[in-house]
Write a protein that holds these residues in place. Sequence first.
Motif, mmCIF file in Angstrom:
data_model
loop_
_atom_site.group_PDB
_atom_site.id
_atom_site.type_symbol
_atom_site.label_atom_id
_atom_site.label_comp_id
_atom_site.label_asym_id
_atom_site.label_seq_id
_atom_site.Cartn_x
_atom_site.Cartn_y
_atom_site.Cartn_z
ATOM 1 N N VAL A 150 9.634 2.551 1.715
ATOM 2 C CA VAL A 150 10.295 1.134 2.616
ATOM 3 C C VAL A 150 10.683 -0.104 2.981
ATOM 4 N N LYS A 151 11.245 -0.852 3.393
ATOM 5 C CA LYS A 151 12.842 -1.197 2.414
ATOM 6 C C LYS A 151 12.262 -2.553 2.880
ATOM 7 N N TYR A 152 13.083 -3.971 2.120
ATOM 8 C CA TYR A 152 12.900 -5.213 2.075
ATOM 9 C C TYR A 152 13.718 -6.110 2.632
ATOM 10 N N THR A 153 13.379 -5.922 3.825
ATOM 11 C CA THR A 153 14.488 -6.530 5.290
ATOM 12 C C THR A 153 14.285 -7.694 6.126
ATOM 13 N N GLU A 154 14.788 -9.160 6.352
ATOM 14 C CA GLU A 154 14.311 -9.791 7.272
ATOM 15 C C GLU A 154 13.222 -10.689 6.769
ATOM 16 N N ALA A 155 13.479 -10.497 5.592
ATOM 17 C CA ALA A 155 11.987 -10.763 4.329
ATOM 18 C C ALA A 155 10.290 -11.183 4.682
ATOM 19 N N LYS A 156 10.823 -9.452 4.781
ATOM 20 C CA LYS A 156 9.275 -8.419 5.009
ATOM 21 C C LYS A 156 10.169 -6.925 4.058
ATOM 22 N N TRP A 157 8.408 -6.389 4.193
ATOM 23 C CA TRP A 157 8.428 -5.110 4.091
ATOM 24 C C TRP A 157 8.523 -4.133 5.094
ATOM 25 N N SER A 158 9.429 -3.232 5.420
ATOM 26 C CA SER A 158 8.884 -2.768 6.309
ATOM 27 C C SER A 158 8.964 -0.715 6.295
ATOM 28 N N PRO A 159 8.154 0.174 7.157
ATOM 29 C CA PRO A 159 8.108 1.081 6.676
ATOM 30 C C PRO A 159 10.014 1.508 7.559
ATOM 31 N N VAL A 160 10.386 2.878 6.774
ATOM 32 C CA VAL A 160 11.635 3.726 7.479
ATOM 33 C C VAL A 160 11.353 4.956 8.034
ATOM 34 N N ASP A 161 11.773 5.041 8.939
ATOM 35 C CA ASP A 161 11.742 6.398 8.902
ATOM 36 C C ASP A 161 12.812 7.330 8.128
ATOM 37 N N GLU A 162 12.509 8.327 8.468
ATOM 38 C CA GLU A 162 13.439 9.460 7.799
ATOM 39 C C GLU A 162 14.556 10.029 7.686
ATOM 40 N N ARG A 163 15.094 9.086 8.708
ATOM 41 C CA ARG A 163 15.763 8.822 9.019
ATOM 42 C C ARG A 163 17.441 7.830 9.102
ATOM 43 N N GLU A 164 16.500 7.214 9.217
ATOM 44 C CA GLU A 164 16.732 5.617 8.621
ATOM 45 C C GLU A 164 16.558 5.622 6.945
ATOM 46 N N THR A 165 16.914 6.070 6.253
ATOM 47 C CA THR A 165 16.055 5.910 4.886
ATOM 48 C C THR A 165 18.439 5.805 4.271
ATOM 49 N N MET A 166 18.744 6.587 4.910
ATOM 50 C CA MET A 166 20.487 6.380 4.564
ATOM 51 C C MET A 166 20.745 5.414 4.751
ATOM 52 N N ALA A 167 20.151 4.688 6.116
ATOM 53 C CA ALA A 167 21.506 3.104 6.451
ATOM 54 C C ALA A 167 21.100 2.407 5.516
#
Length: 187
Positions: free
Chosen positions: A34-51
Motif C-alpha cells: 500500500v502507498k500513501y497518496t492523496e492523503a490516504k493509504w491505497s493498495p498498489v498493483d504489483e505492476r505499479e509498485t515502481m511507479a
Amino acid sequence: IGTRLLNTHDVICCLVELVDKPPWTEPTKTGKFVKYTEAKWSPVDERETMALTKTEAQVWIALHHLLMDSECQRKYHYSNHRKEIVLKLRGKLNEVLLDQLPVLRDLQRYLEHLAVMDVPSSREELILEQVPEIREKLVQDNKGKWKEIGQLHRKAILQPHADQVKMMAERFANAFSFDALEELACD
C-alpha cells in the motif's frame, strides 16, 4: 541558512534515509503493498509498485537540487559517513526510476564520480551568523505581554472590521519600509 540546512541539520542524509526506507510504502500481511497518496493509504498493483508518487518524486527532486546545485556542492562538507549514506542512492537509481524522472541521470553520473572521489580532510571553517537583533529586542520589550498581544491579534485577525483591514494593510506596508527597520535596529 543553506549551510545550516546542509551541514548542521544534514538534510541531504535525511532525504537519503527517506528514499532508503520510505515511510509512504508499506507491505501488507498478504505480501502486497500500500502507498500513501492523496492523503490516504491505497493498495498498489504489483505492476505499479515502481511507479513514483508525488511525495517520492519531490524527495528525489529535492535530492537532485541539493546534490547538483553548485552552491550546495560548495557548502556541503563530505565525511566518509556522509559519502557512504549518499552513495546508498546508487542502488535506488534504476531504469524504471530514470524513465519517470530523466533529470536524475545527471545525479547518477554525479554519484559515480562521488564513489571514486576521496573525501577531503576535515577542516573547520569560521561561520559567522547575523544575530537576530530585531527579534531579540521584540522578545525583550514584550516579555510578560504575550497573552495580551495574542488576544489583541485574535480580535484583529479573526474578526476584523473593514476599516481594521485597511489599517492593517497600511501597517504591513509601513512595517517593511527601510525607515521603520532602521529605527528598530538603532534602538
